[in-house]
Design a protein around this motif. Structure first.
Motif, short mmCIF file in Angstrom:
data_model
loop_
_atom_site.label_atom_id
_atom_site.label_comp_id
_atom_site.label_asym_id
_atom_site.label_seq_id
_atom_site.Cartn_x
_atom_site.Cartn_y
_atom_site.Cartn_z
N TRP A 44 0.98 -1.24 -0.01
CA TRP A 44 0.02 0.07 0.16
C TRP A 44 0.97 1.04 -0.11
O TRP A 44 0.71 2.29 -0.80
N LEU A 45 1.87 1.22 0.96
CA LEU A 45 2.75 2.47 1.08
C LEU A 45 3.54 2.72 -0.42
O LEU A 45 4.04 3.66 -0.59
N SER A 46 3.75 1.44 -1.02
CA SER A 46 4.57 1.66 -2.30
C SER A 46 3.86 2.18 -3.60
O SER A 46 4.33 2.59 -4.32
N ARG A 47 2.56 1.72 -3.55
CA ARG A 47 1.80 1.73 -4.77
C ARG A 47 0.57 2.70 -4.40
O ARG A 47 0.29 3.19 -5.46
N VAL A 48 0.07 2.73 -3.44
CA VAL A 48 -1.29 3.57 -3.17
C VAL A 48 -1.10 5.16 -2.35
O VAL A 48 -1.05 6.06 -3.06
N GLY A 49 -0.61 4.86 -1.41
CA GLY A 49 -0.47 6.00 -0.41
C GLY A 49 -1.67 7.03 -0.25
O GLY A 49 -2.85 6.31 -0.60
N SER A 50 -1.52 8.05 0.30
CA SER A 50 -2.59 9.20 0.50
C SER A 50 -2.99 9.53 -0.78
O SER A 50 -1.97 9.71 -1.95
N PRO A 51 -4.33 10.03 -0.99
CA PRO A 51 -4.66 10.80 -2.51
C PRO A 51 -3.84 11.91 -2.98
O PRO A 51 -3.49 11.70 -4.09
N SER A 52 -3.31 12.60 -2.17
CA SER A 52 -2.65 13.74 -2.79
C SER A 52 -1.04 13.46 -2.83
O SER A 52 -0.23 14.33 -3.04
N SER A 53 -0.72 12.36 -2.55
CA SER A 53 0.91 11.90 -2.49
C SER A 53 1.32 11.39 -3.77
O SER A 53 0.59 10.94 -4.62
N ARG A 54 2.57 11.61 -3.98
CA ARG A 54 3.41 11.08 -5.21
C ARG A 54 4.42 10.18 -4.61
O ARG A 54 5.47 10.77 -3.90
N ILE A 55 4.42 8.87 -5.11
CA ILE A 55 5.45 7.99 -4.62
C ILE A 55 6.44 7.91 -5.59
O ILE A 55 6.23 7.32 -6.73
N ASP A 56 7.74 8.45 -5.46
CA ASP A 56 8.76 8.17 -6.36
C ASP A 56 9.46 6.97 -6.07
O ASP A 56 10.07 6.22 -6.99
N ARG A 57 9.70 6.58 -4.77
CA ARG A 57 10.61 5.60 -4.34
C ARG A 57 10.24 5.11 -3.16
O ARG A 57 9.79 5.93 -2.07
N THR A 58 10.28 4.00 -2.52
CA THR A 58 10.27 3.25 -1.23
C THR A 58 11.48 2.59 -1.03
O THR A 58 11.94 1.79 -1.76
N ASN A 59 11.71 2.47 0.26
CA ASN A 59 13.02 1.89 0.96
C ASN A 59 12.70 1.18 2.06
O ASN A 59 12.40 2.16 2.97
N PHE A 60 12.58 0.04 2.26
CA PHE A 60 12.35 -0.71 3.54
C PHE A 60 13.56 -1.32 3.89
O PHE A 60 14.25 -1.96 3.27
N SER A 61 14.07 -0.82 5.24
CA SER A 61 15.24 -1.46 5.86
C SER A 61 15.14 -1.78 7.28
O SER A 61 13.88 -1.71 7.98
N ASN A 62 16.19 -2.57 7.77
CA ASN A 62 15.97 -3.06 9.06
C ASN A 62 14.89 -4.04 9.46
O ASN A 62 14.17 -4.03 10.49
N GLU A 63 14.60 -4.83 8.54
CA GLU A 63 13.43 -5.91 8.80
C GLU A 63 14.07 -6.96 9.42
O GLU A 63 14.98 -7.72 9.20
N LYS A 64 13.11 -7.49 10.42
CA LYS A 64 13.71 -8.64 11.26
C LYS A 64 12.31 -9.06 12.12
O LYS A 64 11.38 -8.39 12.28
N GLU A 65 12.42 -10.32 12.61
CA GLU A 65 11.46 -10.87 13.12
C GLU A 65 11.62 -10.62 14.66
O GLU A 65 12.56 -10.28 15.09
N ILE A 66 10.40 -10.29 15.34
CA ILE A 66 10.25 -9.77 16.64
C ILE A 66 9.46 -10.66 17.30
O ILE A 66 8.59 -11.56 16.78
N SER A 67 9.69 -11.01 18.71
CA SER A 67 9.21 -11.98 19.43
C SER A 67 7.62 -11.50 19.76
O SER A 67 6.56 -11.96 20.19
N LYS A 68 7.69 -9.98 20.19
CA LYS A 68 6.26 -9.54 20.53
C LYS A 68 6.22 -7.97 20.24
O LYS A 68 7.16 -7.21 19.63
N LEU A 69 4.98 -7.36 19.74
CA LEU A 69 4.87 -6.00 19.30
C LEU A 69 5.09 -5.20 20.15
O LEU A 69 4.93 -5.35 21.47
N GLU A 70 6.02 -3.94 19.60
CA GLU A 70 6.49 -2.85 20.55
C GLU A 70 5.23 -1.72 20.66
O GLU A 70 5.83 -0.77 21.57
N PHE A 71 4.48 -1.64 19.96
CA PHE A 71 3.30 -0.60 19.93
C PHE A 71 2.14 -1.25 20.11
O PHE A 71 1.83 -2.45 19.69
N SER A 72 0.93 -0.41 20.47
CA SER A 72 -0.18 -0.77 20.81
C SER A 72 -1.06 -0.46 19.66
O SER A 72 -2.32 -1.04 19.46
N GLY A 73 -0.62 0.53 18.75
CA GLY A 73 -1.52 1.11 17.94
C GLY A 73 -0.84 1.89 16.72
O GLY A 73 0.51 1.35 16.85
#
Length: 78
Positions: A44-73
């Motif tokens: 969604w972030l790479s292809r759609v985004g918010s209606p007024s946004s222009r997406i030139d490039r996306t870069n995802f980094s530091n991807e890893k498996e985690i044992s539990k979520l660190e955020f509640s929302g």
């Protein structure tokens, strides 16, 4: 980039984390959740985004498996 749409999409998909606009006109953030949900959010972030946004490039980094979520929302940071 309107983070309201990003927050709505994250909640719809069931991922947690945060997003913020940078001074350079880019968006950065962190997304956590089951791999398939995170991948859907990345798509969604790479292809759609918010209606007024222009997406030139996306870069995802530091991807890893985690044992539990660190955020509640999903929130916007300033």
């Amino acid at each position: 980039f309107s983070n309201q749409y990003t927050e709505e999409e994250a909640r719809k998909l069931g991922v947690v984390g945060w997003v913020k606009n940078t001074r350079q006109g880019t968006v950065m953030g962190q997304v956590q959740g089951p791999e398939d949900k995170v991948n859907a959010m990345k798509s969604w972030l790479s292809r759609v985004g918010s209606p007024s946004s222009r997406i030139d490039r996306t870069n995802f980094s530091n991807e890893k498996e985690i044992s539990k979520l660190e955020f509640s929302g999903f929130s916007t940071r300033y």
